[in-house]
Design a protein around this motif. Structure first.
Motif, PDB file in Angstrom:
ATOM      1  N   UNK A   1       0.841  -1.196   0.000  1.00  0.00           N
ATOM      2  CA  UNK A   1       0.000   0.000   0.000  1.00  0.00           C
ATOM      3  C   UNK A   1       0.874   1.244   0.000  1.00  0.00           C
ATOM      4  N   UNK A   2       0.636   2.143  -0.948  1.00  0.00           N
ATOM      5  CA  UNK A   2       1.432   3.367  -1.044  1.00  0.00           C
ATOM      6  C   UNK A   2       0.496   4.567  -1.076  1.00  0.00           C
ATOM      7  N   UNK A   3       0.473   5.312   0.017  1.00  0.00           N
ATOM      8  CA  UNK A   3      -0.374   6.501   0.106  1.00  0.00           C
ATOM      9  C   UNK A   3       0.113   7.326   1.283  1.00  0.00           C
ATOM     10  N   UNK A   4       0.086   8.650   1.133  1.00  0.00           N
ATOM     11  CA  UNK A   4       0.561   9.495   2.226  1.00  0.00           C
ATOM     12  C   UNK A   4      -0.525   9.772   3.265  1.00  0.00           C
ATOM     13  N   UNK A   5      -1.705   9.178   3.081  1.00  0.00           N
ATOM     14  CA  UNK A   5      -2.790   9.348   4.046  1.00  0.00           C
ATOM     15  C   UNK A   5      -2.922   8.077   4.896  1.00  0.00           C
ATOM     16  N   UNK A   6      -2.540   8.141   6.162  1.00  0.00           N
ATOM     17  CA  UNK A   6      -2.572   6.952   7.030  1.00  0.00           C
ATOM     18  C   UNK A   6      -3.955   6.322   7.137  1.00  0.00           C
ATOM     19  N   UNK A   7      -5.001   7.134   7.199  1.00  0.00           N
ATOM     20  CA  UNK A   7      -6.348   6.593   7.352  1.00  0.00           C
ATOM     21  C   UNK A   7      -6.751   5.753   6.146  1.00  0.00           C
ATOM     22  N   UNK A   8      -6.337   6.185   4.967  1.00  0.00           N
ATOM     23  CA  UNK A   8      -6.653   5.423   3.766  1.00  0.00           C
ATOM     24  C   UNK A   8      -5.915   4.086   3.772  1.00  0.00           C
ATOM     25  N   UNK A   9      -4.659   4.097   4.223  1.00  0.00           N
ATOM     26  CA  UNK A   9      -3.905   2.848   4.309  1.00  0.00           C
ATOM     27  C   UNK A   9      -4.555   1.890   5.302  1.00  0.00           C
TER      28      UNK A   9
ATOM     29  N   UNK B   1       3.575  -1.045   3.963  1.00  0.00           N
ATOM     30  CA  UNK B   1       2.979   0.259   3.690  1.00  0.00           C
ATOM     31  C   UNK B   1       4.080   1.276   3.454  1.00  0.00           C
ATOM     32  N   UNK B   2       3.836   2.177   2.510  1.00  0.00           N
ATOM     33  CA  UNK B   2       4.787   3.250   2.215  1.00  0.00           C
ATOM     34  C   UNK B   2       4.022   4.564   2.123  1.00  0.00           C
ATOM     35  N   UNK B   3       4.670   5.643   2.551  1.00  0.00           N
ATOM     36  CA  UNK B   3       4.012   6.936   2.512  1.00  0.00           C
ATOM     37  C   UNK B   3       4.567   7.848   1.433  1.00  0.00           C
ATOM     38  N   UNK B   4       5.547   7.360   0.672  1.00  0.00           N
ATOM     39  CA  UNK B   4       6.052   8.140  -0.456  1.00  0.00           C
ATOM     40  C   UNK B   4       6.654   7.190  -1.490  1.00  0.00           C
ATOM     41  N   UNK B   5       6.974   7.727  -2.659  1.00  0.00           N
ATOM     42  CA  UNK B   5       7.437   6.907  -3.761  1.00  0.00           C
ATOM     43  C   UNK B   5       8.756   6.210  -3.502  1.00  0.00           C
ATOM     44  N   UNK B   6       9.704   6.899  -2.889  1.00  0.00           N
ATOM     45  CA  UNK B   6      11.014   6.312  -2.637  1.00  0.00           C
ATOM     46  C   UNK B   6      10.902   5.094  -1.730  1.00  0.00           C
ATOM     47  N   UNK B   7      10.096   5.224  -0.700  1.00  0.00           N
ATOM     48  CA  UNK B   7       9.895   4.101   0.219  1.00  0.00           C
ATOM     49  C   UNK B   7       9.197   2.951  -0.503  1.00  0.00           C
ATOM     50  N   UNK B   8       8.287   3.283  -1.411  1.00  0.00           N
ATOM     51  CA  UNK B   8       7.563   2.264  -2.171  1.00  0.00           C
ATOM     52  C   UNK B   8       8.513   1.450  -3.041  1.00  0.00           C
ATOM     53  N   UNK B   9       9.434   2.115  -3.711  1.00  0.00           N
ATOM     54  CA  UNK B   9      10.391   1.426  -4.576  1.00  0.00           C
ATOM     55  C   UNK B   9      11.223   0.436  -3.761  1.00  0.00           C
TER      56      UNK B   9
ATOM     57  N   UNK C   1       4.339  13.730  -1.462  1.00  0.00           N
ATOM     58  CA  UNK C   1       5.544  14.559  -1.347  1.00  0.00           C
ATOM     59  C   UNK C   1       6.786  13.751  -1.712  1.00  0.00           C
ATOM     60  N   UNK C   2       7.834  14.435  -2.153  1.00  0.00           N
ATOM     61  CA  UNK C   2       9.054  13.733  -2.550  1.00  0.00           C
ATOM     62  C   UNK C   2       8.849  13.059  -3.889  1.00  0.00           C
ATOM     63  N   UNK C   3       9.270  11.804  -4.012  1.00  0.00           N
ATOM     64  CA  UNK C   3       9.073  11.064  -5.250  1.00  0.00           C
ATOM     65  C   UNK C   3       7.586  10.740  -5.415  1.00  0.00           C
ATOM     66  N   UNK C   4       6.994  11.176  -6.524  1.00  0.00           N
ATOM     67  CA  UNK C   4       5.573  10.910  -6.716  1.00  0.00           C
ATOM     68  C   UNK C   4       5.347   9.486  -7.223  1.00  0.00           C
ATOM     69  N   UNK C   5       4.072   9.128  -7.363  1.00  0.00           N
ATOM     70  CA  UNK C   5       3.722   7.780  -7.742  1.00  0.00           C
ATOM     71  C   UNK C   5       4.076   7.416  -9.166  1.00  0.00           C
ATOM     72  N   UNK C   6       4.192   8.408 -10.050  1.00  0.00           N
ATOM     73  CA  UNK C   6       4.532   8.122 -11.442  1.00  0.00           C
ATOM     74  C   UNK C   6       5.970   7.630 -11.544  1.00  0.00           C
ATOM     75  N   UNK C   7       6.891   8.377 -10.948  1.00  0.00           N
ATOM     76  CA  UNK C   7       8.299   7.965 -10.977  1.00  0.00           C
ATOM     77  C   UNK C   7       8.482   6.642 -10.248  1.00  0.00           C
TER      78      UNK C   7
END
Length: 221
Positions: A7-15, A33-41, A59-65
């Motif tokens: 799960x990758x989203x910066x909103x904790x409630x959604x996660x 769970x990741x809150x930004x793109x870099x952590x997701x990668x 914030x930071x690395x977005x979901x597209x990158x």
């Protein structure tokens, strides 16, 4: 086999909400769970996730990158873009980056679970007609010569029937509709679609639609 979902989203409630839905299923589990793109990668590789639910506006690395890097680094991991609107330019960019489709954030639980299973099985979670409408809407973003060098050689490797099937996929037709259009059995169409994806090095039919548009095999209407 249990499917591992990141799960990758910066909103904790959604996660939290997604976690409750996913972990309620015996064949699914939240791998991280990741809150930004870099952590997701990083987590996609570490946790060997089967499917990533990817927000784009972070914030930071977005979901597209992040999607592009995950697709390149973890070819067996599928990405579903999470978006607020079905004609979001970020969803379009996500498809071009290699996502297997997109899902509205207000989707019903059954839609979410079905999307995860479909993508993990190699299908696309975006109905072909919706994908085509998205591409039509943002067609102005496609360069005149396509987003990559023209793939004439790759297309020439297709048989006449496979090319016909590819063009029908790009028109937004389902396998059943293509079967009726070309007077083929639906199972035969499915086989042709699989061969087209293999020969063109594409992940799924969503990427086949993008390929056809970018290489001007079809033109937006």
């Amino acid at each position: 086999m249990t499917l591992r979902v990141l799960l990758v989203d910066d909103q904790p409630l959604l996660r939290v909400a997604f976690t409750l839905i996913i972990d309620s299923q015996p064949d699914l589990e939240v791998a991280g769970e990741a809150e930004d793109g870099a952590q997701a990668v990083r987590l996609a590789a570490e946790q060997q996730a089967d499917v990533v639910l990817m927000d784009v506006r972070m914030p930071g690395m977005d979901g597209i990158e992040a999607t592009q890097q995950i697709v390149e680094n973890c070819p067996d991991t599928k990405v579903i873009i999470l978006t607020t609107f079905d004609l979001d330019e970020y969803a379009f960019a996500g498809l071009r980056a290699g996502a297997s489709g997109f899902l509205l954030k207000n989707a019903q639980p059954d839609e979410l679970l079905g999307a995860i299973r479909l993508v993990a099985a190699g299908d696309a979670v975006v109905a072909p007609r919706v994908t085509r409408r998205l591409l039509d809407t943002f067609a102005a973003q496609l360069p005149a010569d396509g987003g990559r060098p023209r793939a004439d050689q790759a297309v020439q490797a297709l048989t006449a029937r496979e090319r016909s099937v590819l063009l029908q996929v790009a028109r937004g037709l389902s396998n059943a509709e293509i079967a009726a259009e070309l007077c083929l059995a639906e199972a035969t169409v499915k086989t042709h679609v699989s061969r087209v994806l293999l020969k063109l090095g594409l992940r799924d039919r969503v990427q086949a639609v993008v390929f056809a548009y970018e290489n001007r095999l079809v033109l937006p209407t």
